[in-house]
Design an enzyme around this catalytic site. Structure first.
Site, PDB file in Angstrom:
ATOM      1  N   GLU A 147       0.814  -1.227   0.000  1.00  0.00           N
ATOM      2  CA  GLU A 147       0.000   0.000   0.000  1.00  0.00           C
ATOM      3  C   GLU A 147       0.845   1.273   0.000  1.00  0.00           C
ATOM      4  O   GLU A 147       0.765   2.114   0.911  1.00  0.00           O
ATOM      5  CB  GLU A 147      -0.974  -0.002   1.177  1.00  0.00           C
ATOM      6  CG  GLU A 147      -1.964  -1.128   1.136  1.00  0.00           C
ATOM      7  CD  GLU A 147      -3.111  -0.952   2.135  1.00  0.00           C
ATOM      8  OE1 GLU A 147      -3.079  -0.026   2.957  1.00  0.00           O
ATOM      9  OE2 GLU A 147      -4.039  -1.767   2.067  1.00  0.00           O
ATOM     10  N   GLU A 205      -5.433  -8.488   0.503  1.00  0.00           N
ATOM     11  CA  GLU A 205      -6.191  -8.103   1.700  1.00  0.00           C
ATOM     12  C   GLU A 205      -7.645  -7.841   1.340  1.00  0.00           C
ATOM     13  O   GLU A 205      -7.925  -7.207   0.334  1.00  0.00           O
ATOM     14  CB  GLU A 205      -5.644  -6.834   2.352  1.00  0.00           C
ATOM     15  CG  GLU A 205      -4.359  -7.015   3.099  1.00  0.00           C
ATOM     16  CD  GLU A 205      -3.877  -5.740   3.722  1.00  0.00           C
ATOM     17  OE1 GLU A 205      -4.693  -4.866   4.050  1.00  0.00           O
ATOM     18  OE2 GLU A 205      -2.646  -5.586   3.849  1.00  0.00           O
TER      19      GLU A 205
HETATM   20  C1  LIG Z   1      -6.306   1.463   7.646  1.00  0.00           C
HETATM   21  C2  LIG Z   1      -6.539  -0.032   7.800  1.00  0.00           C
HETATM   22  C3  LIG Z   1      -7.452  -0.224   9.006  1.00  0.00           C
HETATM   23  O1  LIG Z   1      -6.888  -0.204  10.125  1.00  0.00           O
HETATM   24  O2  LIG Z   1      -8.642  -0.381   8.840  1.00  0.00           O
HETATM   25  O3  LIG Z   1      -7.107  -0.500   6.567  1.00  0.00           O
HETATM   26  C4  LIG Z   1      -7.251  -1.925   6.402  1.00  0.00           C
HETATM   27  C5  LIG Z   1      -5.917  -2.600   6.624  1.00  0.00           C
HETATM   28  O4  LIG Z   1      -4.965  -2.257   5.628  1.00  0.00           O
HETATM   29  C6  LIG Z   1      -3.688  -2.870   5.848  1.00  0.00           C
HETATM   30  O5  LIG Z   1      -2.822  -2.704   4.799  1.00  0.00           O
HETATM   31  C7  LIG Z   1      -3.105  -2.306   7.105  1.00  0.00           C
HETATM   32  O6  LIG Z   1      -1.812  -2.818   7.371  1.00  0.00           O
HETATM   33  C8  LIG Z   1      -4.040  -2.709   8.202  1.00  0.00           C
HETATM   34  O7  LIG Z   1      -3.628  -2.216   9.451  1.00  0.00           O
HETATM   35  C9  LIG Z   1      -5.410  -2.138   7.974  1.00  0.00           C
HETATM   36  O8  LIG Z   1      -5.295  -0.711   7.970  1.00  0.00           O
END
Ligand SMILES: C[C@@]1(C(=O)O)OC[C@H]2O[C@@H](O)[C@H](O)[C@@H](O)[C@H]2O1
Length: 468
Positions: free
Chosen positions: A163, A373
């Protein structure tokens, strides 16, 4: 229809969010070790000092993954465990830890799917300009090569970066991630370019070194759709997709930047410094990418930003909830009455997921895709001893169905990794926003407990989603 036999059912985590042991066994200090302790930066002052103690409990956690029948575990390697200051000596105890994690996975037949960079940068590199400094790209390539050498005999699936848009936009536009800079668009675009160059060099090194396996990058997949057919809002959709998707996917898969964006950046004095050698590298390495990883949670619904609304910084404006304008103020994201949303304002839209994958195939051809993800961030209801996360089951079921439809249409999706295998630290939401199939009881010594979705996903894997 069952998912193909070589389709991977997995789940994911990230080093800073699960490991803890922030200063153990020679590990160096990362930017997140420092940033998370700046008052006000994280939700309720949470940090990854202990996280969920995966560093000491990885055997228990991987045994639970095996009980689920998980086919692949996506995890990231903390750069600061391998090369503590980012550029100096290699830390043998860091290599030992990840060798143990990899061997524990293989003991159960679980495929280790490794992310090299999931946002935790060695602090000395952050202090020296972070991703604005090409020295960081040099250091990353060396870190990658150390990992290839140490783990490449057992790891066949590599992701370079997770990301880029998040750690660069939150690092340099909203200031919600390290280095905490607000409103510096020039730095933001330069950092993204330097990351793409680091990715390309790491890919070329992997291929030249003859390691077995595949390598790619994971990007956010956040397709933009206009709220209606108004031409101004359709323009907003095209603009949003150019900056949110094409800027990220084109240099990786096409080997060049979208001219719509570079022309605009040049006119605004925001175009990154890019050498001919770097641009030639991007062109040369684009076909070397074996896959693209998509982190899909939701689409963005956009309209022309006809107000004086300007991007503002801070944690609250960085958790992904619609209502923010783009960095250039051209468009804004909005919530719509006829859509369904999570508690954090993320739209639940499996149809948009499928439509978006069709868009990608149209623009980039049938590149191999992993969904690296996808999952539901929620506050899971607890009834007695049960964690009844039916909303997560519903969310994942509908999105897996979209993946299944994509596969049946001939879109080359080769795996699905739920975020996250276990409840973990959210960068900006602390432990409030849960994603896991496994619950972690912070009031009871971080005890692990299987959620309702644990058993559901186990059955999905066993039946290869035949019933979806
Ligand atoms: C911002 C956020 C969240 O906390 O909802 O999005 C979904 C998810 O994405 C991932 O790449 C991050 O490592 C993980 O921590 C999450 O981070």
């Amino acid at each position: 229809m069952k998912m193909p036999k070589d389709f991977l059912f997995g789940a994911a985590s990230a080093s800073y969010q699960v490991e803890g042991a922030w200063n153990e066994d020679g590990k160096g200090v990362s930017n997140w070790d420092v940033f998370s302790k700046i008052p006000g930066k994280t939700f309720e002052g949470t940090n990854g000092d202990v996280a969920i103690d995966h560093y000491h409990r990885y055997k228990e956690d991987i045994a639970l993954m095996a009980e689920m029948g998980l086919e692949s575990y996506r995890f990231s390697i903390a750069w600061t465990r391998i090369i503590p200051d980012g550029t100096g000596e290699v830390n043998q105890k860091g290599l030992d830890f990840y060798n143990n994690v990899i061997d524990e996975c293989l003991k159960y037949g679980i495929i280790p799917f490794v992310t090299l960079y999931h946002w935790d940068l060695p602090q000395p590199l952050e202090e020296d300009g972070g991703w604005r400094n090409t020295k960081t790209s040099d250091a990353f390539v060396r870190f990658a090569e150390v990992c290839y050498k140490a783990f490449g005999d057992r790891v066949r699936n590599w992701i370079t970066f997770n990301e880029t848009v998040i750690f660069c936009s939150l690092g340099y536009l909203t200031g919600a991630h390290p280095p905490g800079i607000e409103g510096d668009a020039k730095a933001y675009f330069q950092a993204t370019h330097n990351v793409f160059v680091a990715h390309a060099r790491a890919v070329e090194s992997f291929k030249k070194s003859g390691y077995e396996g595949e390598i790619g990058i994971t990007h956010v997949f956040n397709p933009a759709f206009s709220i209606d057919d108004d031409e101004d809002n359709k323009f907003a959709e095209r603009h949003a997709n150019a900056y949110s998707t094409h800027w990220y996917y084109d240099p990786i898969l096409k080997g060049s930047y979208p001219e719509y964006v570079t022309d605009a950046l040049e006119a605004q004095g925001l175009l990154p410094e890019m050498t001919e050698e770097e641009l030639a590298l991007l062109r040369r390495t684009a076909p070397m990418n074996d896959f693209i990883g998509l982190n899909y949670y939701c689409p963005q619904r956009v309209m022309k930003n006809d107000s004086a609304l300007v991007m503002s910084g801070g944690r609250e404006n960085s958790t992904g909830k619609p209502g923010n304008p783009s960095f250039d103020g051209v468009y804004k994201t909005v919530m719509m009455d006829d859509k369904e949303y999570t508690k954090w304002g993320w739209e639940i839209a499996p149809d948009a997921f499928l439509d978006g994958m069709r868009m990608l195939k149209e623009r980039y051809g049938n590149i191999k895709i992993y969904i690296t993800e996808n999952g539901l961030g929620d506050e899971d209801p607890i009834a007695g001893e049960e964690i009844l996360d039916q909303p997560r089951i519903d969310y994942i079921e509908s999105h897996l169905r979209a993946v299944k439809n994509a596969v049946s249409e001939g879109i080359n999706v080769s795996g699905y990794f739920a975020w996250s295998v276990i409840d973990l630290l959210s960068w900006l939401n602390g432990y409030k926003k849960q994603y896991g199939f496994i619950y972690v009881d912070h009031k009871n010594g971080l005890a692990r407990k299987r959620k309702q979705s644990f058993f559901w996903y186990k059955d999905i894997i066993a039946t290869r989603a035949e019933e979806l």
